[in-house]
Motif scaffolding. Structure first.
Motif, PDB file in Angstrom:
ATOM      1  N   LEU A  15      -0.371  -7.370  -2.511  1.00  0.00           N
ATOM      2  CA  LEU A  15       0.691  -7.036  -1.147  1.00  0.00           C
ATOM      3  C   LEU A  15       0.699  -7.937  -0.125  1.00  0.00           C
ATOM      4  CD1 LEU A  15       0.145  -3.397  -1.290  1.00  0.00           C
ATOM      5  CD2 LEU A  15       2.029  -4.287  -1.739  1.00  0.00           C
ATOM      6  N   ARG A  16       1.612  -8.450   0.268  1.00  0.00           N
ATOM      7  CA  ARG A  16       1.409  -9.339   1.300  1.00  0.00           C
ATOM      8  C   ARG A  16       2.808  -8.793   2.622  1.00  0.00           C
ATOM      9  NH1 ARG A  16      -0.437 -14.632   1.047  1.00  0.00           N
ATOM     10  NH2 ARG A  16       0.017 -14.814   3.289  1.00  0.00           N
ATOM     11  N   ASP A  17       2.200  -8.546   3.654  1.00  0.00           N
ATOM     12  CA  ASP A  17       3.059  -8.001   4.761  1.00  0.00           C
ATOM     13  C   ASP A  17       3.749  -6.626   4.007  1.00  0.00           C
ATOM     14  OD1 ASP A  17       2.563 -10.157   6.392  1.00  0.00           O
ATOM     15  OD2 ASP A  17       4.130 -11.302   5.522  1.00  0.00           O
ATOM     16  N   GLY A  18       3.113  -5.739   3.440  1.00  0.00           N
ATOM     17  CA  GLY A  18       3.696  -4.533   2.913  1.00  0.00           C
ATOM     18  C   GLY A  18       4.536  -4.596   1.861  1.00  0.00           C
ATOM     19  N   ASN A  19       4.827  -6.049   1.148  1.00  0.00           N
ATOM     20  CA  ASN A  19       5.700  -6.155   0.163  1.00  0.00           C
ATOM     21  C   ASN A  19       4.787  -6.644  -1.283  1.00  0.00           C
ATOM     22  OD1 ASN A  19       8.323  -5.370   1.528  1.00  0.00           O
ATOM     23  ND2 ASN A  19       7.779  -7.362   2.498  1.00  0.00           N
ATOM     24  N   LEU A  20       5.070  -6.033  -2.400  1.00  0.00           N
ATOM     25  CA  LEU A  20       4.500  -6.433  -3.447  1.00  0.00           C
ATOM     26  C   LEU A  20       4.955  -8.068  -3.839  1.00  0.00           C
ATOM     27  CD1 LEU A  20       2.598  -5.717  -5.774  1.00  0.00           C
ATOM     28  CD2 LEU A  20       4.500  -5.239  -7.100  1.00  0.00           C
ATOM     29  N   ARG A  21       4.099  -8.820  -3.937  1.00  0.00           N
ATOM     30  CA  ARG A  21       4.236 -10.210  -4.440  1.00  0.00           C
ATOM     31  C   ARG A  21       3.893 -10.440  -6.059  1.00  0.00           C
ATOM     32  NH1 ARG A  21       2.456 -15.767  -1.496  1.00  0.00           N
ATOM     33  NH2 ARG A  21       4.069 -16.978  -2.602  1.00  0.00           N
ATOM     34  N   ARG A  22       4.703 -10.985  -6.773  1.00  0.00           N
ATOM     35  CA  ARG A  22       4.318 -11.393  -7.968  1.00  0.00           C
ATOM     36  C   ARG A  22       4.511 -12.648  -8.569  1.00  0.00           C
ATOM     37  NH1 ARG A  22       6.354 -12.563 -12.732  1.00  0.00           N
ATOM     38  NH2 ARG A  22       8.663 -12.341 -12.227  1.00  0.00           N
ATOM     39  N   LEU A  23       3.668 -13.403  -8.923  1.00  0.00           N
ATOM     40  CA  LEU A  23       3.857 -14.740  -9.061  1.00  0.00           C
ATOM     41  C   LEU A  23       3.348 -14.869 -10.571  1.00  0.00           C
ATOM     42  CD1 LEU A  23       1.912 -16.134  -6.229  1.00  0.00           C
ATOM     43  CD2 LEU A  23       4.307 -16.389  -6.455  1.00  0.00           C
ATOM     44  N   SER A  24       4.056 -15.836 -11.318  1.00  0.00           N
ATOM     45  CA  SER A  24       3.672 -16.283 -12.636  1.00  0.00           C
ATOM     46  C   SER A  24       2.463 -17.428 -12.546  1.00  0.00           C
ATOM     47  CB  SER A  24       4.697 -17.060 -13.542  1.00  0.00           C
ATOM     48  OG  SER A  24       5.125 -18.228 -12.793  1.00  0.00           O
ATOM     49  N   ALA A  25       1.892 -17.821 -13.481  1.00  0.00           N
ATOM     50  CA  ALA A  25       0.835 -18.854 -13.308  1.00  0.00           C
ATOM     51  C   ALA A  25       1.491 -19.931 -13.142  1.00  0.00           C
ATOM     52  CB  ALA A  25       0.044 -19.170 -14.734  1.00  0.00           C
ATOM     53  N   GLN A  26       2.565 -20.421 -13.438  1.00  0.00           N
ATOM     54  CA  GLN A  26       3.223 -21.719 -13.030  1.00  0.00           C
ATOM     55  C   GLN A  26       3.781 -21.727 -11.617  1.00  0.00           C
ATOM     56  OE1 GLN A  26       3.489 -24.354 -15.097  1.00  0.00           O
ATOM     57  NE2 GLN A  26       3.931 -25.468 -13.075  1.00  0.00           N
ATOM     58  N   GLU A  27       4.261 -20.524 -10.923  1.00  0.00           N
ATOM     59  CA  GLU A  27       4.467 -20.649  -9.500  1.00  0.00           C
ATOM     60  C   GLU A  27       3.364 -20.467  -8.680  1.00  0.00           C
ATOM     61  OE1 GLU A  27       8.616 -17.517  -9.703  1.00  0.00           O
ATOM     62  OE2 GLU A  27       6.383 -16.395 -10.239  1.00  0.00           O
ATOM     63  N   PHE A  28       2.234 -20.034  -9.313  1.00  0.00           N
ATOM     64  CA  PHE A  28       0.970 -20.158  -8.335  1.00  0.00           C
ATOM     65  C   PHE A  28       0.506 -21.597  -8.419  1.00  0.00           C
ATOM     66  CE2 PHE A  28      -3.673 -19.259  -7.965  1.00  0.00           C
ATOM     67  CZ  PHE A  28      -3.620 -19.141  -6.701  1.00  0.00           C
ATOM     68  N   LYS A  29       0.571 -22.351  -9.598  1.00  0.00           N
ATOM     69  CA  LYS A  29       0.293 -23.543  -9.805  1.00  0.00           C
ATOM     70  C   LYS A  29       1.078 -24.584  -8.966  1.00  0.00           C
ATOM     71  CE  LYS A  29      -0.437 -27.161 -13.165  1.00  0.00           C
ATOM     72  NZ  LYS A  29      -0.338 -27.432 -14.770  1.00  0.00           N
ATOM     73  N   ASN A  30       2.345 -24.318  -8.645  1.00  0.00           N
ATOM     74  CA  ASN A  30       3.156 -25.144  -7.866  1.00  0.00           C
ATOM     75  C   ASN A  30       2.980 -24.705  -6.313  1.00  0.00           C
ATOM     76  OD1 ASN A  30       4.537 -25.840 -10.294  1.00  0.00           O
ATOM     77  ND2 ASN A  30       6.315 -24.497  -9.937  1.00  0.00           N
ATOM     78  N   ALA A  31       2.454 -23.378  -6.039  1.00  0.00           N
ATOM     79  CA  ALA A  31       2.261 -23.216  -4.515  1.00  0.00           C
ATOM     80  C   ALA A  31       1.203 -23.987  -4.333  1.00  0.00           C
ATOM     81  CB  ALA A  31       2.054 -21.771  -4.615  1.00  0.00           C
ATOM     82  N   LEU A  32      -0.191 -23.926  -5.087  1.00  0.00           N
ATOM     83  CA  LEU A  32      -1.474 -24.808  -4.912  1.00  0.00           C
ATOM     84  C   LEU A  32      -0.978 -26.205  -4.711  1.00  0.00           C
ATOM     85  CD1 LEU A  32      -3.924 -23.095  -7.114  1.00  0.00           C
ATOM     86  CD2 LEU A  32      -3.797 -23.028  -4.701  1.00  0.00           C
TER      87      LEU A  32
END
Length: 135
Positions: A42-59
């Protein structure tokens, strides 16, 4: 594999996770997360879902806490083995100005512990120059 060796290899996998969260070196990402891993929180009251690839890209897209000379805080809080090939690990880790409480689900895949699911919670937000956990 003996119980001691299994525990030790899991603790080493947790250390790889801590290192990745601090230095952001995504060349080691696949040694930490399974390709099918899912991350939820949860971020700012909203459920956030990331795939491994999306998280890798964010990092990869942002500066690492190490590059910003942010304080490093990491704590191993709980380890619960469901079997010799599955474990739940609860950690606290600071990533720049955010203090997370993470539940990491590990599976032993091809003789390596990998995170297959991560549930995260922002426990505290620090001012950029605030170094320590508040009591």
């Amino acid at each position: 594999m003996s119980d001691h060796a299994n525990y030790q290899s899991l603790f080493e996998a947790v250390e790889r996770y801590f290192d990745l969260m601090f230095d952001g070196d995504v060349s080691r990402f696949d040694a930490v997360f399974a390709p099918s891993a899912q991350l939820h929180g949860l971020r700012d009251g909203n459920l956030r879902r990331l795939s491994a690839q999306e998280f890798k890209n964010a990092l990869a897209a942002g500066p690492s806490p190490k590059s910003k000379e942010a304080p490093r805080l990491q704590q191993l809080l709980l380890v619960d083995f469901a079997s010799p090939t599955q474990a739940l690990v609860k950690v606290r880790v600071r990533i720049d100005t955010l203090l997370y409480l993470d539940y990491l689900l590990f599976h032993r895949i091809d003789d390596a512990w990998l995170i297959t699911a991560k549930s995260f919670h922002v426990e505290q937000t620090y001012a950029p120059d605030e170094p320590m956990l508040r009591a």
